[in-house]
Design a protein around this motif. Structure first.
Motif, PDB file in Angstrom:
ATOM      1  N   THR A 103       0.831  -1.201   0.000  1.00  0.00           N
ATOM      2  CA  THR A 103       0.000   0.000   0.000  1.00  0.00           C
ATOM      3  C   THR A 103       0.869   1.256   0.000  1.00  0.00           C
ATOM      4  N   ASP A 106       1.826   1.763  -3.457  1.00  0.00           N
ATOM      5  CA  ASP A 106       0.664   2.260  -4.203  1.00  0.00           C
ATOM      6  C   ASP A 106       0.478   3.769  -3.985  1.00  0.00           C
ATOM      7  N   ILE A 107       0.619   4.212  -2.732  1.00  0.00           N
ATOM      8  CA  ILE A 107       0.404   5.624  -2.419  1.00  0.00           C
ATOM      9  C   ILE A 107       1.512   6.478  -3.037  1.00  0.00           C
ATOM     10  N   GLU A 109       3.050   5.829  -5.794  1.00  0.00           N
ATOM     11  CA  GLU A 109       2.703   5.951  -7.215  1.00  0.00           C
ATOM     12  C   GLU A 109       1.515   6.880  -7.426  1.00  0.00           C
ATOM     13  N   LEU A 110       0.540   6.789  -6.502  1.00  0.00           N
ATOM     14  CA  LEU A 110      -0.635   7.654  -6.601  1.00  0.00           C
ATOM     15  C   LEU A 110      -0.235   9.118  -6.629  1.00  0.00           C
TER      16      LEU A 110
ATOM     17  N   ASN B 166      -1.947  -0.766  -9.952  1.00  0.00           N
ATOM     18  CA  ASN B 166      -1.969  -0.149  -8.624  1.00  0.00           C
ATOM     19  C   ASN B 166      -3.353  -0.380  -8.000  1.00  0.00           C
ATOM     20  N   ASP B 167      -3.416  -1.312  -7.048  1.00  0.00           N
ATOM     21  CA  ASP B 167      -4.706  -1.694  -6.469  1.00  0.00           C
ATOM     22  C   ASP B 167      -5.381  -0.557  -5.725  1.00  0.00           C
ATOM     23  N   THR B 168      -4.589   0.228  -4.994  1.00  0.00           N
ATOM     24  CA  THR B 168      -5.153   1.342  -4.229  1.00  0.00           C
ATOM     25  C   THR B 168      -5.794   2.349  -5.177  1.00  0.00           C
ATOM     26  N   LEU B 169      -5.104   2.649  -6.261  1.00  0.00           N
ATOM     27  CA  LEU B 169      -5.610   3.580  -7.266  1.00  0.00           C
ATOM     28  C   LEU B 169      -6.888   3.047  -7.889  1.00  0.00           C
ATOM     29  N   PHE B 172      -9.679   3.305  -5.395  1.00  0.00           N
ATOM     30  CA  PHE B 172      -9.958   4.726  -5.191  1.00  0.00           C
ATOM     31  C   PHE B 172     -10.869   5.247  -6.297  1.00  0.00           C
TER      32      PHE B 172
END
Lengths: 228, 228
Positions: A103, A106-107, A109-110, B166-169, B172
């Motif tokens: 995670t 992921d953040i 990259e976000l 990106n799973d979080t993205l 989201f």
């Protein structure tokens, strides 16, 4: 002693499950009855009776909704539906030390995605005053040692988000910063691209949106290279 | 009657304030003592005594942390620090009917920023299989009436986020979709740019990252035009 341990082990689970169910039931009720912000909720006693639960359990569920900013208590009117702060609870759980590595990545990259996608809003909303302020921030960076580098990084990119004219986006990136910094601190490679902050300022002054997009891409290139 | 009303009006405020304070105190404690996921918390009774509060108040605060996914109860071990689901609580408050207009607009723009910034991750991670699946989605859209248009929109853009790896993205943007659809439904203007989904697929097949960025910009142009 064994009995007291058992009751301690079981009690929280039961009460939590009840509060979970009451919370879900209340949400469904508010939605089904089309409650809007400002509308008064039924009294606690009535809610507890209708749900067939104790007032303690009801209060626990109400406390959660209150923490989420979904209800608030008004003088004389009692509980009313409120406008939740959508980022408020998100902020509470964003701690790099307890979030799992996947995670965190992921953040990280976000935030890169947000930076890359910001150009269109910037070119709709940027003002001369904004650009002057951004230039002042970039000028301060020269001859700054590493201790202050993260501060100026935050100031510069924070100003860019501010220039987007989107408060939610600005708050969101402020929340993501500790995660971003944590990831950068963990890495050992250099994190600066060929395009500097001052270069980006000059592009905003005289360049096109496409120039800015290319510039930001070069600026963030070391981060993207690490993803490959 | 007046007295009972008064106690009802005051009681929730006091208990809420206490739970607030206990929640904050517990967070500080966990942080200061560097608790990591899996670490066991002290027993409820010890916590309540150390904080000088009733077990009901303590449980209310613990229930909030449990709702946020920060603690969980394990058999035999009792309460342990957990890895919170960072998007879990965010999801609970994202309801277009109770969010204010300014925040709705912010979220609408946030999704545009994400779409525009996605190209770099896509060009690092896209596979032939991904592009085939995306093409299959785009082909289904032809001759689809308006009722199904939103479904295919979601499928197409959802697949793009999936391709970002990106799973979080991805989660989201799924959360943001109802807000986005709500905003689009409220507007009366046409929402389609000159570049279609199928055009974007062809660019992903044969075009450069810069081609894709330009293509996405044209695809989303009607939305950006409304911001001006």
């Amino acid at each position: 002693m064994a009995t007291s341990d058992l009751s301690k082990d079981l009690a929280p689970i039961v009460s939590n499950t009840m509060a979970d169910m009451v919370e879900i039931r209340l949400r469904e009720y508010l939605k089904r009855k089309s409650f809007r912000p400002g509308d008064a909720l039924p009294k606690e006693l009535e809610l507890a009776e209708a749900l067939g639960v104790s007032r303690n359990v009801l209060r626990e569920a109400l406390s959660r909704l209150r923490m989420l900013g979904m209800i608030e208590t008004k003088k004389k009117r009692g509980m009313v539906l409120a406008r939740p702060d959508i980022l408020g609870t998100f902020e509470r759980v964003l701690d790099p030390l307890i979030i799992d590595t996947g995670t965190l990545q992921d953040i990280f990259e976000l935030r890169l995605v947000l930076e890359m996608g910001l150009a269109d809003l910037l070119y709709i909303r940027k003002t001369d005053k904004d650009i002057q302020e951004l230039e002042a921030i970039a000028k301060k960076e020269v001859n700054v040692d590493n201790t202050f580098r993260i501060k100026t990084e935050i100031a510069f990119h924070g100003k860019l988000y501010e220039m987007s004219g989107n408060d939610t986006l600005k708050r969101f990136q402020i929340m993501l910063l500790p995660i971003f910094d944590y990831m950068v601190a963990v890495e050992q490679q250099p994190t600066r691209g060929d395009v500097t902050h001052m270069d980006l300022v000059q592009i905003l002054k005289n360049g096109s949106k496409e120039d800015f997009k290319r510039g930001m891409e070069s600026h963030l290139k070391p981060h993207f290279d690490r993803l490959k």
